[in-house]
Scaffold this motif. Structure first.
Motif, PDB file in Angstrom:
ATOM      1  N   THR A 519     -24.602 -29.735  20.142  1.00  0.00           N
ATOM      2  CA  THR A 519     -25.192 -28.415  19.934  1.00  0.00           C
ATOM      3  C   THR A 519     -25.659 -27.811  21.253  1.00  0.00           C
ATOM      4  N   ILE A 520     -26.151 -28.665  22.158  1.00  0.00           N
ATOM      5  CA  ILE A 520     -26.603 -28.166  23.458  1.00  0.00           C
ATOM      6  C   ILE A 520     -25.447 -27.591  24.260  1.00  0.00           C
ATOM      7  N   ASP A 521     -24.237 -28.156  24.080  1.00  0.00           N
ATOM      8  CA  ASP A 521     -23.058 -27.586  24.745  1.00  0.00           C
ATOM      9  C   ASP A 521     -22.797 -26.162  24.257  1.00  0.00           C
ATOM     10  N   MET A 522     -22.973 -25.954  22.985  1.00  0.00           N
ATOM     11  CA  MET A 522     -22.760 -24.621  22.416  1.00  0.00           C
ATOM     12  C   MET A 522     -23.801 -23.640  22.936  1.00  0.00           C
ATOM     13  N   TYR A 523     -25.058 -24.083  23.016  1.00  0.00           N
ATOM     14  CA  TYR A 523     -26.107 -23.218  23.549  1.00  0.00           C
ATOM     15  C   TYR A 523     -25.828 -22.844  25.005  1.00  0.00           C
ATOM     16  N   LYS A 524     -25.420 -23.862  25.795  1.00  0.00           N
ATOM     17  CA  LYS A 524     -25.077 -23.576  27.194  1.00  0.00           C
ATOM     18  C   LYS A 524     -23.887 -22.622  27.290  1.00  0.00           C
ATOM     19  N   GLY A 525     -22.937 -22.764  26.386  1.00  0.00           N
ATOM     20  CA  GLY A 525     -21.733 -21.944  26.435  1.00  0.00           C
ATOM     21  C   GLY A 525     -21.969 -20.477  26.143  1.00  0.00           C
ATOM     22  N   VAL A 526     -22.903 -20.173  25.242  1.00  0.00           N
ATOM     23  CA  VAL A 526     -23.094 -18.771  24.859  1.00  0.00           C
ATOM     24  C   VAL A 526     -23.978 -18.004  25.839  1.00  0.00           C
ATOM     25  N   ILE A 527     -24.752 -18.721  26.661  1.00  0.00           N
ATOM     26  CA  ILE A 527     -25.672 -18.025  27.580  1.00  0.00           C
ATOM     27  C   ILE A 527     -24.936 -17.059  28.519  1.00  0.00           C
ATOM     28  N   PRO A 528     -23.827 -17.483  29.193  1.00  0.00           N
ATOM     29  CA  PRO A 528     -23.124 -16.517  30.045  1.00  0.00           C
ATOM     30  C   PRO A 528     -22.605 -15.318  29.264  1.00  0.00           C
ATOM     31  N   PHE A 529     -22.162 -15.530  28.039  1.00  0.00           N
ATOM     32  CA  PHE A 529     -21.623 -14.430  27.245  1.00  0.00           C
ATOM     33  C   PHE A 529     -22.732 -13.492  26.777  1.00  0.00           C
ATOM     34  N   ILE A 530     -23.915 -14.027  26.535  1.00  0.00           N
ATOM     35  CA  ILE A 530     -25.056 -13.146  26.238  1.00  0.00           C
ATOM     36  C   ILE A 530     -25.342 -12.262  27.448  1.00  0.00           C
ATOM     37  N   GLY A 531     -25.277 -12.873  28.649  1.00  0.00           N
ATOM     38  CA  GLY A 531     -25.461 -12.091  29.870  1.00  0.00           C
ATOM     39  C   GLY A 531     -24.384 -11.021  30.025  1.00  0.00           C
ATOM     40  N   LEU A 532     -23.145 -11.350  29.662  1.00  0.00           N
ATOM     41  CA  LEU A 532     -22.057 -10.369  29.752  1.00  0.00           C
ATOM     42  C   LEU A 532     -22.274  -9.231  28.753  1.00  0.00           C
ATOM     43  N   GLN A 533     -22.791  -9.551  27.584  1.00  0.00           N
ATOM     44  CA  GLN A 533     -23.093  -8.502  26.608  1.00  0.00           C
ATOM     45  C   GLN A 533     -24.186  -7.576  27.118  1.00  0.00           C
ATOM     46  N   VAL A 534     -25.198  -8.152  27.755  1.00  0.00           N
ATOM     47  CA  VAL A 534     -26.273  -7.334  28.331  1.00  0.00           C
ATOM     48  C   VAL A 534     -25.718  -6.459  29.457  1.00  0.00           C
ATOM     49  N   LEU A 535     -24.785  -7.011  30.253  1.00  0.00           N
ATOM     50  CA  LEU A 535     -24.144  -6.233  31.309  1.00  0.00           C
ATOM     51  C   LEU A 535     -23.381  -5.049  30.708  1.00  0.00           C
ATOM     52  N   ALA A 536     -22.589  -5.307  29.665  1.00  0.00           N
ATOM     53  CA  ALA A 536     -21.841  -4.231  29.009  1.00  0.00           C
ATOM     54  C   ALA A 536     -22.800  -3.196  28.429  1.00  0.00           C
ATOM     55  N   LEU A 537     -23.915  -3.654  27.878  1.00  0.00           N
ATOM     56  CA  LEU A 537     -24.924  -2.756  27.318  1.00  0.00           C
ATOM     57  C   LEU A 537     -25.481  -1.842  28.414  1.00  0.00           C
ATOM     58  N   ALA A 538     -25.732  -2.404  29.593  1.00  0.00           N
ATOM     59  CA  ALA A 538     -26.255  -1.611  30.711  1.00  0.00           C
ATOM     60  C   ALA A 538     -25.234  -0.581  31.176  1.00  0.00           C
ATOM     61  N   VAL A 539     -23.966  -0.989  31.235  1.00  0.00           N
ATOM     62  CA  VAL A 539     -22.909  -0.059  31.681  1.00  0.00           C
ATOM     63  C   VAL A 539     -22.804   1.117  30.719  1.00  0.00           C
ATOM     64  N   VAL A 540     -22.772   0.831  29.435  1.00  0.00           N
ATOM     65  CA  VAL A 540     -22.650   1.891  28.436  1.00  0.00           C
ATOM     66  C   VAL A 540     -23.905   2.770  28.435  1.00  0.00           C
ATOM     67  N   GLY A 541     -25.075   2.143  28.646  1.00  0.00           N
ATOM     68  CA  GLY A 541     -26.306   2.915  28.684  1.00  0.00           C
ATOM     69  C   GLY A 541     -26.372   3.866  29.859  1.00  0.00           C
ATOM     70  N   LEU A 542     -25.860   3.436  30.999  1.00  0.00           N
ATOM     71  CA  LEU A 542     -25.903   4.263  32.203  1.00  0.00           C
ATOM     72  C   LEU A 542     -24.782   5.300  32.247  1.00  0.00           C
ATOM     73  N   TYR A 543     -23.729   5.082  31.448  1.00  0.00           N
ATOM     74  CA  TYR A 543     -22.607   6.017  31.451  1.00  0.00           C
ATOM     75  C   TYR A 543     -22.276   6.408  30.011  1.00  0.00           C
ATOM     76  N   PRO A 544     -23.052   7.345  29.424  1.00  0.00           N
ATOM     77  CA  PRO A 544     -22.871   7.737  28.013  1.00  0.00           C
ATOM     78  C   PRO A 544     -21.477   8.235  27.643  1.00  0.00           C
ATOM     79  N   PRO A 545     -20.691   8.858  28.568  1.00  0.00           N
ATOM     80  CA  PRO A 545     -19.355   9.315  28.160  1.00  0.00           C
ATOM     81  C   PRO A 545     -18.461   8.209  27.601  1.00  0.00           C
ATOM     82  N   LEU A 546     -18.739   6.947  27.942  1.00  0.00           N
ATOM     83  CA  LEU A 546     -17.957   5.853  27.357  1.00  0.00           C
ATOM     84  C   LEU A 546     -18.043   5.872  25.828  1.00  0.00           C
ATOM     85  N   VAL A 547     -19.158   6.364  25.312  1.00  0.00           N
ATOM     86  CA  VAL A 547     -19.345   6.458  23.863  1.00  0.00           C
ATOM     87  C   VAL A 547     -19.037   7.861  23.357  1.00  0.00           C
ATOM     88  N   ASN A 548     -19.562   8.862  24.038  1.00  0.00           N
ATOM     89  CA  ASN A 548     -19.544  10.223  23.502  1.00  0.00           C
ATOM     90  C   ASN A 548     -18.206  10.941  23.638  1.00  0.00           C
TER      91      ASN A 548
END
Length: 883
Positions: A519-548
Motif C-alpha cells: 500500500t505504501i508503494d501506491m501512496y508513493k506512486g500517486v504523490i507525483p501525479f497529485i503534484g501534476l494535477q495541482v500544476l495543471a490546476l494552476a495553469v488553467v487558473g492562470l490562463y482562463p481561455p483554456l476553459v472559456n
C-alpha cells in the motif's frame, strides 16, 4: 444558539460519514436531526420553534426541501441530470463487454518500444476510456487487472506503475462526458442565480443605481458548456502525465524500461488493431462531436452513447461467429443513409410540399427502421449472452439512484446549513480575507482539496459548491465565468480519488493489485501525479481561455448565436472594430469616399439629405472609436490610483452592512420579546454594540472618499459616454443607409404598383362600401410590402376610413385613391433611375462598412468576427471598480 446547532449539524454529519454510514442517508439524517433538535429546543426554552434559527425557521427549511425535490424531479426545464443514467449505462456496458480490455492490450503493444511506453499507453487508454465510460471504478479495476501485471513483469517501478494506473483511472472525472461535470453544471445553475442577485444588490448598494448594466451580470453555464470547457484542460492533463512518464523514463530508465514488440505484424493483426481503436474513437466522435458541433444536447448525446455502447457490445460479446458484425454493419448503413438524406433533402415531416421532399422522408424512415433493428438485434445479444444487459441495467439503476438520493440529501443539508447561518458565516469569513477574490478562491480550493482526503466527489460537489460558488461568482473584481469555476472545482475534486487515506482509486487498485505491491508503494506512486494535477490546476487558473474559449467559440458560431447587439458582446465588438480600423482603415475610408461621391441630387430632399449627411459624417466613426480608446486608457490609469482607496472603503462598507444586518436582526428579536427581560436585555446590548461598531467603522472611511469616488466616476462616465456615442452614431448611420437602400432597391417594385392602384380604383367604384373597404385593405398590404410607400399607404388608409359607418363618403374615398395614384406617379421616374444607378454602388458601400460601422446592425456575426469575440471574451475582465 444558531452557531451551536450549526456546529452540531457538522459534527453529526462528520461522525456519520466517519463511521461508514451511507452518504445517501448521512447527509439528510444530519439535517433532519439538527433541525428537529433546534425546533424542539426553541419551542421548549423560548416558546417559539423558530427562535434558534438564523433566518426563517422550520417552515422555511421544509419549503426549501420541497423546492429542491421539485427542482430535481418535476421541473421540465431542469433536465441536465437526465444525462447521468445514460452515461453510466454507456460506461458500464463498455466495461462489461471487455472493450476496455481490448483497448489496453492493443495500446500496450503499440507504445511498448518507447521509453516509458507501457506507462504512456496506460495514460492514453485511460483518456480514451474516460471519454467513453467515465466510470472511475471500472476503469481503474480494468487497467489494474490487465496493465499492472504486465508493468511489473517488465520491471516497472511499483510506485510508478500503481501511480500511473490510479491517476489515469481518474481522468474520467474531468474528460467529458463526466458525471461530476453534469452534477457541477446542475449545482452552478442555481448558484449563478444567487450570485446574479447578490451582484445586483452590491451594485445598487455601492452606486445607488436601481439597475445594473446587463454586461456586468454573472455568466451562467450548462452541462454542454461544462463538457466543452473541460475538454482542453483534460487533454492538457493527459499531456502532462505522458510527459512526466517519458521524462522519468529518460532520466531513470530502470524505473520504466522499454518493452520489445515481439508479435508478427500481419494483415489480420492490423485489422484487429484498427477495429479495437476505431470503435471507441468513433463513439467518442459521435458523443463529443455531436455536442461540440451543436447537433445534439448533452442528453441526446448520452442517448447516442448508450445506443453506441449496445451496438459495440453486441459484436464484442459475439466475437468469432460468422454473423458477428451484422448488427454493427446495419447500424453504419443506417447512419450513412440518414446522413445522405439530411444533406440532400429538407427533412421536415410537417411541411412536405413536393415528391422530392417525400423521397427524403422515406429514406429517413428506412434509415431509422434499420437503426432500430440494429439496436434490437444488439440488445437481444447482450441480453442472451451472460445476461449482460440485465446486469448492466441493474448496476445503472443502483448507481443512478445513489447519485439522486445523495443530491436530495445534500439539498436538505445545504438548506439546514443556511438555516443556521452557515452560508452567512462562510461569506463573512471569505469576504473578510485580505487579497480580494484570489485569496477567497485559493482558500476555497484548499478546503476542497483537503476535503478530498475524506469525502467523495459527489459529496463535495453537492455540499460545498452550493455554499461557496455564489460567493465567488458574485465577486466583480475577477468576474469569472461559471464554466471556468466549475472546471477548476472539477479538476480539484479529481484529486480526491488519489489523496490518501480515502482515495477511492487507491481502494479500487488495492483490490486487484498482487500482494507484492504494498500500500505504501501506491501512496508513493500517486504523490507525483497529485503534484501534476495541482500544476495543471494552476495553469488553467492562470490562463482562463483554456476553459472559456471552446464554449464561447461553439456558442458564437452556432445557429442560435447571440446577435451582435447583445450587451455582453459590446466591449469585445468595439475592440474588433478598433482592430479593423487600425489594420484596414484605408478600405473603410475608401468606401465612405465612394458613397460620398455618388450623385444623389435628383432624389427627394429628405432622402438626398439623409444620404449626404450619412456619408459626410461617416468619418466620425474613427474619431469616436479613438475617443473610446483614449477614455478607456484614462480610466485604467486613474483606476490604479483609485483602487487602494476603493478596496479599503468597500471592505469597511461591507463590514458595516454585516453589522447593520445584525442590528436589524436584534431589533426584530426585541420587537418580538413580549416582555421577556432576558431577550430584551440581550437584544438591546446587541443593538448598542452594533451601532457603536458601525460608528467606529464609519469614522475610518476617509473624509474625502466622496470626492475621490466622484473623481473616478467621471473617468468611468467618460468612457461609457464615448462608447454610447459610438453605438448611437453607428446605429443611426447604418439604419439611415439601410432604409435609403431599401427604398432605392425597390424602384421597380414601386413602379409596378401602378397597375394594382388603377385596378383598385375601378373595383372600388363598382363595389359596395363593405367590399370596397376590403379591397382597399388588401391594396394597403400590397403597397406596404414595398419600401418607402408610407405616404401612399396613409392615403389609402384614409380612403378606407372614409367608407366606414353611416357617414360614408364614397366620393372622398375615390378622391383619396386618385391622390394616391398621383403621388405614386410623381415618384416613379426618380425611383427607377435610382434603382438602376445607385443600387449596386450603395450595396457595395454597405457591404464594405458591414464589418465596422454596420456591425451592430448585422443579423449574425461572420466566422472571423465570432472567432475574434470568442478569444476576446475568454479572458476574465475586472469590473470591480464599477461597483
Amino acid at each position: 444558539m444558531e452557531l451551536f446547532f450549526l456546529a452540531l449539524l457538522l459534527i453529526i454529519m462528520a461522525g456519520a460519514l466517519g463511521s461508514g454510514y451511507p452518504v445517501a442517508f448521512a447527509l439528510p439524517g444530519a439535517a433532519i436531526i439538527t433541525i428537529v433538535l433546534a425546533a424542539g429546543s426553541g419551542a421548549i426554552f423560548a416558546g417559539d420553534m423558530d427562535a434558534y434559527f438564523h433566518s426563517g425557521g422550520l417552515s422555511q427549511w421544509l419549503t426549501a426541501g420541497v423546492t429542491n425535490l421539485r427542482g430535481i424531479y418535476w421541473e421540465v426545464e431542469r433536465d441536465t441530470l437526465i444525462a447521468i443514467p445514460l452515461f453510466i449505462f454507456m460506461g458500464i456496458m463498455l466495461q462489461r463487454s471487455k472493450i476496455a480490455e481490448d483497448l489496453l492490450v492493443a495500446m500496450a503493444q503499440l507504445f511498448g518500444p518507447v521509453p516509458g511506453g507501457l506507462g504512456i499507453s496506460v495514460v492514453f487508454v485511460g483518456a480514451l476510456l474516460a471519454a467513453t465510460t467515465g466510470i472511475l471504478g471500472a476503469t481503474v479495476v480494468a487497467m489494474g487487472m490487465i496493465s499492472l501485471p504486465a508493468m511489473l513483469r517488465n520491471n516497472y517501478s511499483k510506485s510508478l506503475a500503481t501511480g500511473t494506473i490510479a491517476a489515469s483511472g481518474t481522468l474520467g472525472q474531468i474528460i467529458p462526458p463526466s458525471i461530476v461535470l453534469i452534477i457541477l453544471a446542475d449545482q452552478l445553475a442555481s448558484a449563478t442565480d444567487q450570485a446574479s442577485s447578490a451582484r445586483k444588490a452590491l451594485h445598487k448598494a455601492n452606486t445607488g443605481e436601481l439597475s445594473m448594466p446587463s454586461a456586468f451580470d454573472v455568466t451562467s453555464t450548462s452541462a454542454g458548456e461544462m463538457f466543452l470547457g473541460a475538454f482542453v484542460p483534460g487533454i492538457l492533463l493527459v499531456g502532462i502525465y505522458m510527459a512526466y512518464i517519458l521524462i522519468r523514463a529518460l532520466i531513470k530508465p530502470d524505473s520504466a524500461p522499454t518493452v520489445p514488440f515481439d508479435a508478427k505484424i500481419t494483415g489480420k493483426y492490423i485489422l484487429k488493431l484498427l477495429l479495437t481503436l476505431v470503435s471507441p474513437l468513433a463513439l467518442i466522435f459521435l458523443v463529443l462531436g455531436s455536442i461540440i458541433g451543436g447537433i445534439a444536447t448533452v442528453n441526446q448525446a448520452g442517448a447516442i452513447g448508450a445506443a453506441g455502447a449496445i451496438i459495440m457490445a453486441g459484436y464484442r460479446l459475439k466475437e468469432g461467429d460468422r454473423n458477428t458484425f451484422y448488427p454493427a454493419i446495419l447500424a453504419l448503413a443506417a447512419i450513412a443513409l440518414a446522413t445522405y438524406a439530411l444533406l440532400n433533402y429538407e427533412m421536415n415531416i410537417k411541411s412536405i410540399s413536393s415528391a422530392e421532399e417525400q423521397t427524403g422522408i422515406n429514406i429517413g424512415i428506412v434509415a431509422t427502421t434499420m437503426l432500430i433493428i440494429s439496436l434490437i438485434w444488439s440488445g437481444w445479444r447482450t441480453y442472451r449472452i451472460d445476461n449482460t444487459l440485465s446486469e448492466v441495467m441493474m448496476e445503472t439503476a443502483k448507481t443512478t439512484s445513489l447519485v439522486f438520493v445523495i443530491l436530495l440529501g445534500a439539498a436538505m443539508l445545504t438548506a439546514a446549513f443556511r438555516a443556521f447561518g452557515g452560508e452567512e458565516l462562510v461569506r463573512h469569513f471569505l469576504e473578510g480575507l485580505p487579497g480580494g477574490f484570489w485569496m477567497k478562491f485559493t482558500i476555497v480550493m484548499l478546503v476542497i482539496f483537503v476535503l478530498g482526503f475524506f469525502l467523495d466527489y459527489i459529496e463535495i460537489a453537492v455540499v460545498v459548491v452550493p455554499i461557496v460558488a455564489p460567493i465567488l461568482l458574485a465577486d466583480p473584481s475577477a468576474n469569472i465565468t461559471a464554466v471556468w469555476l466549475g472546471v477548476m472545482i472539477g479538476m480539484n475534486i479529481q484529486t480526491s480519488f488519489l489523496t490518501p487515506p480515502f482515495g477511492f482509486a487507491l481502494f479500487y487498485l488495492r483490490g486487484v493489485a498482487p500482494a507484492i505491491v504494498k500500500t505504501i508503494d501506491m501512496y508513493k506512486g500517486v504523490i507525483p501525479f497529485i503534484g501534476l494535477q495541482v500544476l495543471a490546476l494552476a495553469v488553467v487558473g492562470l490562463y482562463p481561455p483554456l476553459v472559456n474559449y471552446l464554449p464561447n467559440r461553439v456558442s458564437l458560431l452556432s445557429e442560435t448565436a447571440p446577435p451582435p447587439r447583445n450587451p455582453k458582446l459590446q466591449y469585445c465588438l468595439e475592440n474588433y472594430v478598433a482592430d479593423v480600423f487600425a489594420n484596414d482603415g484605408a478600405a473603410v475610408r475608401e468606401a465612405i469616399a465612394k458613397g460620398r461621391g455618388l450623385d444623389v441630387s435628383y432624389l427627394p430632399n429628405d432622402l438626398s439629405s439623409d444620404l449626404t449627411r450619412t456619408f459626410g459624417e461617416a468619418d466620425q466613426a474613427f474619431e469616436l472609436m479613438e475617443a473610446i480608446g483614449t477614455t478607456e486608457a484614462d480610466a485604467i490609469e486613474a483606476g490604479e490610483d483609485y483602487r487602494p482607496s476603493h478596496t479599503i472603503v468597500r471592505a469597511l462598507q461591507r463590514d458595516i452592512r454585516v453589522l447593520e444586518a445584525e442590528r436589524d436582526e436584534a431589533q426584530v428579536a426585541l420587537d418580538r420579546a413580549r416582555g421577556d427581560e432576558t431577550i430584551i436585555t440581550s437584544s438591546e446590548a446587541k443593538i448598542a454594540k452594533a451601532e457603536a461598531e458601525i460608528a467606529e467603522l464609519t469614522a475610518k472611511i476617509p473624509a474625502d472618499w466622496a470626492d475621490v469616488q466622484a473623481a473616478y466616476a467621471k473617468f468611468i462616465k467618460a468612457e461609457q459616454d464615448a462608447r454610447n456615442s459610438y453605438r448611437r452614431f453607428a446605429d443611426n448611420n447604418t439604419d439611415t443607409l439601410s432604409n435609403a437602400l431599401g427604398v432605392i432597391r425597390d424602384g421597380e417594385a414601386y413602379a409596378a404598383l401602378a397597375e394594382p392602384l388603377e385596378t383598385l380604383k375601378s373595383e372600388v367604384a363598382a363595389a359596395n362600401n363593405e367590399d370596397a373597404m376590403e379591397l382597399i385593405k388588401e391594396a394597403e398590404s400590397t403597397v406596404g410590402a414595398v419600401n418607402g410607400t408610407s405616404e401612399i399607404r396613409s392615403l389609402l388608409s384614409k380612403a378606407r376610413r372614409a367608407l366606414r359607418g353611416s357617414g360614408a363618403d364614397p366620393v372622398e374615398a375615390m378622391a383619396l385613391i386618385e391622390e394616391a395614384q398621383q403621388t405614386h406617379a410623381a415618384d416613379v421616374d426618380w425611383r427607377l433611375r435610382a434603382a438602376a444607378e445607385l443600387t449596386t454602388p450603395l450595396t457595395d458601400v454597405q457591404a464594405a462598412l458591414a464589418n465596422t460601422i454596420g456591425l451592430r446592425s448585422q443579423d449574425k456575426l461572420t466566422r472571423e468576427q465570432a472567432l475574434f469575440l470568442a478569444s476576446c471574451s475568454s479572458d476574465h475582465r475586472d469590473i470591480g471598480l464599477n461597483f
